[in-house]
Scaffold this motif. Structure first.
Motif, PDB file in Angstrom:
ATOM      1  N   ALA A 206       0.837  -1.204   0.000  1.00 14.89           N
ATOM      2  CA  ALA A 206       0.000   0.000   0.000  1.00 14.89           C
ATOM      3  C   ALA A 206       0.871   1.252   0.000  1.00 14.89           C
ATOM      4  N   ASP A 207       0.533   2.239  -0.841  1.00 19.66           N
ATOM      5  CA  ASP A 207       1.299   3.488  -0.892  1.00 19.66           C
ATOM      6  C   ASP A 207       0.414   4.724  -1.055  1.00 19.66           C
ATOM      7  N   GLY A 208      -0.860   4.633  -0.736  1.00 17.76           N
ATOM      8  CA  GLY A 208      -1.762   5.787  -0.787  1.00 17.76           C
ATOM      9  C   GLY A 208      -3.192   5.262  -0.885  1.00 17.76           C
ATOM     10  N   ILE A 209      -4.268   6.099  -1.039  1.00 15.65           N
ATOM     11  CA  ILE A 209      -4.122   7.465  -1.468  1.00 15.65           C
ATOM     12  C   ILE A 209      -4.754   8.397  -0.421  1.00 15.65           C
ATOM     13  N   LYS A 210      -6.095   8.279  -0.183  1.00 13.98           N
ATOM     14  CA  LYS A 210      -6.774   9.292   0.629  1.00 13.98           C
ATOM     15  C   LYS A 210      -7.943   8.699   1.381  1.00 13.98           C
ATOM     16  N   THR A 211      -8.071   9.165   2.645  1.00 14.35           N
ATOM     17  CA  THR A 211      -9.215   8.787   3.490  1.00 14.35           C
ATOM     18  C   THR A 211     -10.236   9.922   3.499  1.00 14.35           C
ATOM     19  N   GLY A 212     -11.420   9.615   4.029  1.00 12.84           N
ATOM     20  CA  GLY A 212     -12.436  10.645   4.219  1.00 12.84           C
ATOM     21  C   GLY A 212     -13.467  10.182   5.233  1.00 12.84           C
ATOM     22  N   TYR A 213     -13.939  11.126   6.055  1.00 12.73           N
ATOM     23  CA  TYR A 213     -14.988  10.773   7.005  1.00 12.73           C
ATOM     24  C   TYR A 213     -15.839  11.987   7.328  1.00 12.73           C
ATOM     25  N   THR A 214     -17.131  11.811   7.257  1.00 12.96           N
ATOM     26  CA  THR A 214     -18.125  12.692   7.879  1.00 12.96           C
ATOM     27  C   THR A 214     -19.259  11.784   8.348  1.00 12.96           C
ATOM     28  N   ARG A 215     -20.135  12.310   9.174  1.00 16.27           N
ATOM     29  CA  ARG A 215     -21.246  11.481   9.665  1.00 16.27           C
ATOM     30  C   ARG A 215     -22.135  11.053   8.508  1.00 16.27           C
ATOM     31  N   ALA A 216     -22.329  11.968   7.540  1.00 14.07           N
ATOM     32  CA  ALA A 216     -23.190  11.635   6.402  1.00 14.07           C
ATOM     33  C   ALA A 216     -22.527  10.641   5.452  1.00 14.07           C
ATOM     34  N   ALA A 217     -21.212  10.691   5.356  1.00 16.90           N
ATOM     35  CA  ALA A 217     -20.502   9.846   4.392  1.00 16.90           C
ATOM     36  C   ALA A 217     -20.099   8.504   4.969  1.00 16.90           C
ATOM     37  N   GLY A 218     -19.821   8.448   6.250  1.00 17.11           N
ATOM     38  CA  GLY A 218     -19.225   7.262   6.834  1.00 17.11           C
ATOM     39  C   GLY A 218     -17.716   7.293   6.607  1.00 17.11           C
ATOM     40  N   PHE A 219     -17.089   6.135   6.732  1.00 18.64           N
ATOM     41  CA  PHE A 219     -15.629   6.038   6.597  1.00 18.64           C
ATOM     42  C   PHE A 219     -15.283   5.626   5.160  1.00 18.64           C
ATOM     43  N   ASN A 220     -14.694   6.570   4.413  1.00 15.18           N
ATOM     44  CA  ASN A 220     -14.374   6.356   3.006  1.00 15.18           C
ATOM     45  C   ASN A 220     -12.866   6.178   2.830  1.00 15.18           C
ATOM     46  N   LEU A 221     -12.488   5.508   1.753  1.00 14.78           N
ATOM     47  CA  LEU A 221     -11.067   5.343   1.456  1.00 14.78           C
ATOM     48  C   LEU A 221     -10.875   5.016  -0.019  1.00 14.78           C
ATOM     49  N   VAL A 222      -9.952   5.730  -0.661  1.00 14.74           N
ATOM     50  CA  VAL A 222      -9.428   5.329  -1.967  1.00 14.74           C
ATOM     51  C   VAL A 222      -7.996   4.878  -1.709  1.00 14.74           C
ATOM     52  N   ALA A 223      -7.706   3.606  -1.981  1.00 13.82           N
ATOM     53  CA  ALA A 223      -6.392   3.038  -1.670  1.00 13.82           C
ATOM     54  C   ALA A 223      -5.745   2.488  -2.926  1.00 13.82           C
ATOM     55  N   SER A 224      -4.425   2.562  -2.954  1.00 11.49           N
ATOM     56  CA  SER A 224      -3.660   2.010  -4.065  1.00 11.49           C
ATOM     57  C   SER A 224      -2.530   1.161  -3.501  1.00 11.49           C
ATOM     58  N   ALA A 225      -2.272   0.030  -4.158  1.00 13.95           N
ATOM     59  CA  ALA A 225      -1.200  -0.864  -3.709  1.00 13.95           C
ATOM     60  C   ALA A 225      -0.591  -1.551  -4.929  1.00 13.95           C
ATOM     61  N   GLU A 226       0.685  -1.911  -4.784  1.00 15.51           N
ATOM     62  CA  GLU A 226       1.405  -2.574  -5.875  1.00 15.51           C
ATOM     63  C   GLU A 226       2.082  -3.840  -5.356  1.00 15.51           C
ATOM     64  N   ARG A 227       1.904  -4.942  -6.086  1.00 15.78           N
ATOM     65  CA  ARG A 227       2.555  -6.211  -5.765  1.00 15.78           C
ATOM     66  C   ARG A 227       2.908  -6.932  -7.064  1.00 15.78           C
ATOM     67  N   ASP A 228       4.131  -7.405  -7.156  1.00 15.66           N
ATOM     68  CA  ASP A 228       4.562  -8.220  -8.299  1.00 15.66           C
ATOM     69  C   ASP A 228       4.242  -7.551  -9.638  1.00 15.66           C
ATOM     70  N   GLY A 229       4.428  -6.247  -9.712  1.00 17.68           N
ATOM     71  CA  GLY A 229       4.190  -5.539 -10.959  1.00 17.68           C
ATOM     72  C   GLY A 229       2.744  -5.184 -11.220  1.00 17.68           C
ATOM     73  N   LYS A 230       1.838  -5.635 -10.366  1.00 17.77           N
ATOM     74  CA  LYS A 230       0.417  -5.291 -10.508  1.00 17.77           C
ATOM     75  C   LYS A 230       0.095  -4.104  -9.600  1.00 17.77           C
ATOM     76  N   ARG A 231      -0.771  -3.222 -10.073  1.00 15.06           N
ATOM     77  CA  ARG A 231      -1.249  -2.114  -9.221  1.00 15.06           C
ATOM     78  C   ARG A 231      -2.773  -2.124  -9.219  1.00 15.06           C
ATOM     79  N   ILE A 232      -3.336  -2.168  -7.997  1.00 19.35           N
ATOM     80  CA  ILE A 232      -4.783  -2.191  -7.816  1.00 19.35           C
ATOM     81  C   ILE A 232      -5.219  -0.933  -7.083  1.00 19.35           C
ATOM     82  N   ILE A 233      -6.309  -0.318  -7.552  1.00 20.51           N
ATOM     83  CA  ILE A 233      -6.924   0.812  -6.845  1.00 20.51           C
ATOM     84  C   ILE A 233      -8.314   0.395  -6.405  1.00 20.51           C
ATOM     85  N   THR A 234      -8.586   0.590  -5.111  1.00 19.34           N
ATOM     86  CA  THR A 234      -9.862   0.182  -4.518  1.00 19.34           C
ATOM     87  C   THR A 234     -10.496   1.372  -3.810  1.00 19.34           C
TER      88      THR A 234
END
Length: 578
Positions: A206-234
C-alpha cells in the motif's frame, strides 16, 4: 464460493451503518474493472474531495500559475474551517508546499480552503474549476461545492468517479504521489501524521491514497497498492469504522490482485480534455490562466551607461593629436605612430597613471579595438617614409582598416610626402582619416564633429573614438612640438577565441515542470551574474522533463561557468554546438 459469501457478508455488515455503501476495484495499469457494487450511486465523498483539490494544485504548479514556494495569505474563511485542521491563523503567510502536505497527509480542511483561494481567488471559483476538471477527467456523476469535502448540499460523487480521480493522481503527477504514502510530514506549523497510516503499515504494497470521514458519508477510502508488478486501486464508501473499512479494502485488494493478469500492456489514462467541454472553445483549464506574464524569452540586458569623460581628458587628447600633426616630418613618422597609438590607448584602457593636470582614466573602459589592426597600422605608418605608397596602402588594407586607395591617402598624410605631381598634402585635413583608420573605422562624418559639447563628452563604444573629433578640429593649426611623447600605456590583449563563437551553453539540470526550470535558471543567473552575463536563459521541453540551460556562451565561458557551479555543489554540464 466461500470467498463470495464472505464478501457479501462483509458488505452487509458495512451497510448496517448509517451511511450508504459502495465500492469499486480496478487494475490501475489498464483501467479494467475487477469488482463493483453501487459504483455509480451519488454519495458524500467527504475528504476524498481533497484528491481533486490537490490534483488542481499540481496542475497549477506545472503550468506556472503558482509555485511550491509561493506565499499564501490565510483568509478568515480558511482559518475558521472545522477540524480536521492544521491550525492556521487569519493573516498568516505560509508557503504552498506546506499547505499541500497538510491537505494530503493530515486531510486539513483549513489548508484545503487556503489552496483553493490561492489558486482561484475564492473557494467558490475554485469549486467551479473542480467541477470543470472533473468533467474533463470523465467524472460524470460528481459535483463539488467546496475544496475540503465537509458535508454540503449537492456535494456528491461516486465510487467509480473517485477511483478514476485516484488513477489520474497516480499517473498524471507521479512526482507528487509520494506525498500520499508519508506516515508523517513537516507542515511548518507542526509535524502532522497520516490519516491512513494504519492501512499503509498493515497492508503490504500500500502506498496511498486518501481517506475521508463525515457522519453523512461514513468512513471512506481510496487506496492504491502494488505487488509483483500489478497495481490495484480500490474505493470504499460508507464504512462503519476505520477498522472495518480497512478490512473491507484489504479484502477487495486481495480480490483484485488475484483477478488481475500478470502481464499487461500499460494504458495510461488520457489527459484531461478541457477543450471538448460544452461552451468552452479552446479552453485549457477551469479558469482563465494567468500565463501572460510567464517568461518565454530572456533578452540580453542593455549595456550600462558609459561614464562621462572629464574635460581635462579631452584637452589632453587634443594636445596629443595636435602634437602628432606638428611632428609630421619625413624623419618623425614613428613618433606620429606612437602619439596616435597613445591617443588610441587613452580610449581603450583604464590606465592608472594620471594624465596631465591630474586627470585619471581609472574606471573608464570603452570597448577595446582589435589589437591586430592597431599593430598593422603602426607598422604601416612607421615605414611610410621609406616604403612606396602602394606597399603602405596594401598593409593598411590588409589590416582591415581601409581600402588600398584610402590607405595610400593615409600613408601620404602620415609621412608628409606629396604624391608625384601633386601639392603637399594638408596634414590637418587628413589626420582625421589617420585616426579613424588607426581605430579600425571608415570615413569620417561631419555630424560627429558637432553633436557633443567638450564639457559633457561621453565615451561612445563605436569604431571611431568621438573624443578625438575635437583633436581633429584643432589639427589644422599645428602647435610646437615641445611636449615629449607620452610613455606607452599597457595594452589590452584580446586573446583569439578557440571555441568557434558564442554557440556553447551549459545545462543546470532537468526538472518536472517549466516553472521549476525557470526558477533554477533565475536563481543561478543571479548567483553567477559575472560568469553568465549576456547569456540566454532557455528551457527545453523533453519527454523526460524540462532542461534548464544557459546558451550564447563561448566554450571557455561555458567551461568556467560549470567549474564555478560544480565548486558550489550544483549540477552542471556543458552543451556543445549542434
Amino acid at each position: 464460493m466461500a470467498a463470495l459469501i464472505l464478501l457479501v457478508t462483509f458488505g452487509a455488515t458495512l451497510r448496517a451503518g448509517a451511511a450508504p455503501y459502495a465500492d469499486f476495484v480496478i487494475d490501475a495499469r489498464t483501467g479494467q474493472v475487477l469488482h463493483q457494487e453501487n459504483a455509480d450511486t451519488r454519495l458524500h465523498p467527504a475528504s476524498l474531495t481533497k484528491m481533486m483539490t490537490l490534483y488542481i494544485a499540481f496542475e497549477a504548479i506545472t503550468r506556472g500559475e503558482i509555485g511550491l514556494d509561493s506565499q499564501v495569505l490565510i483568509s478568515k474563511k480558511a482559518a475558521s474551517e472545522e477540524p480536521s485542521k492544521l491550525g492556521l491563523v487569519a493573516g498568516q503567510k505560509i508557503e504552498l508546499r506546506y499547505l499541500i502536505r497538510a491537505a494530503a497527509v493530515k486531510s486539513a480542511n483549513d489548508a484545503a480552503t487556503a489552496i483553493g483561494e490561492a489558486i482561484e481567488g475564492s473557494e467558490a471559483a475554485f469549486a467551479r474549476r473542480m467541477n470543470r476538471t472533473a468533467q474533463a477527467l470523465g467524472m460524470t456523476r460528481t459535483t463539488f461545492k467546496n475544496a475540503h469535502g465537509l458535508t454540503e448540499e449537492g456535494h456528491l460523487s461516486t465510487a467509480r468517479d473517485m477511483t478514476t480521480l485516484g488513477r489520474h493522481v497516480f499517473y498524471d503527477y507521479p512526482q507528487y504521489y509520494n506525498l500520499f504514502s508519508r506516515i508523517t510530514a513537516d507542515a511548518k506549523v507542526r509535524t502532522v501524521a497520516h490519516t491512513n497510516r494504519r492501512f499503509l503499515r498493515d497492508y503490504a504494497g500500500a502506498d496511498g491514497i486518501k481517506t475521508g470521514y463525515t457522519r453523512a458519508a461514513g468512513f471512506n477510502l481510496v487506496a492504491s497498492a502494488e505487488r509483483d508488478g500489478k497495481r490495484i486501486i480500490t474505493t470504499v464508501f460508507g464504512g462503519r469504522s476505520t477498522a472495518t473499512r480497512n478490512d473491507r479494502v484489504a479484502e477487495l485488494m486481495n480480490l483484485g490482485f488475484n483477478q488481475a493478469p500478470g502481464a499487461v500492456q500499460l494504458a495510461r489514462p488520457s489527459a484531461p480534455d478541457y477543450e471538448s467541454l460544452p461552451g468552452t472553445p479552446g479552453s485549457t483549464a477551469g479558469k482563465t490562466l494567468r500565463v501572460s506574464g510567464l517568461v518565454n524569452r530572456s533578452p540580453r540586458p542593455t549595456g550600462r551607461p558609459r561614464p562621462q569623460v572629464p574635460e581635462g581628458m579631452i584637452v589632453a587628447l587634443q594636445d596629443g593629436v595636435a602634437e602628432a600633426v606638428a611632428l609630421a616630418t619625413d624623419d618623425q613618422a614613428e613618433q606620429i605612430a606612437s602619439l596616435v597609438a597613445g591617443a588610441e590607448k587613452l580610449e581603450d584602457t583604464s590606465a592608472e597613471a594620471p594624465l596631465p593636470g591630474g586627470v585619471s582614466l581609472a574606471g573608464i573602459r570603452p570597448e577595446p579595438t582589435p589589437v591586430e589592426v592597431r599593430e598593422e597600422m603602426e607598422d604601416a605608418i612607421a615605414v611610410a617614409d621609406t616604403a612606396s605608397t602602394e606597399e603602405v596602402a596594401g598593409m593598411i588594407a590588409g589590416a582591415g582598416a581601409a581600402t588600398p586607395q584610402d590607405g595610400a591617402d593615409i600613408a601620404l598624410a602620415a609621412s608628409g610626402k606629396p604624391a608625384p605631381g601633386a601639392e603637399a598634402p594638408d596634414i590637418g585635413a587628413n589626420v582625421e582619416d589617420l585616426v579613424v583608420a588607426a581605430m579600425g573605422g571608415g570615413a569620417a562624418s561631419d555630424a560627429n564633429d558637432t553633436d557633443m559639447a567638450p564639457a559633457a563628452a561621453t565615451v561612445v563604444p563605436k569604431s571611431r573614438p568621438r573624443v578625438l573629433d575635437f583633436a581633429v578640429a584643432e589639427a589644422a593649426e599645428p602647435q610646437q612640438a615641445s611636449i615629449p611623447a607620452p610613455a606607452p600605456r599597457p595594452e589590452v590583449v584580446v586573446r583569439a577565441s578557440t571555441s568557434g563563437g558564442r554557440h556553447w551553453g551549459i545545462s543546470v539540470g532537468q526538472y518536472n515542470s517549466r516553472f521549476e526550470a525557470e526558477k533554477v535558471l533565475l536563481k543561478t543567473a543571479l548567483r553567477e551574474v559575472e560568469t553568465l552575463d549576456g547569456s540566454l536563459r532557455k528551457v527545453n521541453q523533453r519527454a523526460t522533463g524540462y532542461d534548464a540551460t544557459f546558451m550564447g556562451l563561448t566554450q571557455d565561458q561555458a567551461a568556467a561557468a560549470c567549474a564555478r557551479l560544480q565548486a558550489r555543489g550544483s549540477d552542471c554540464s556543458t552543451v556543445s554546438p549542434g
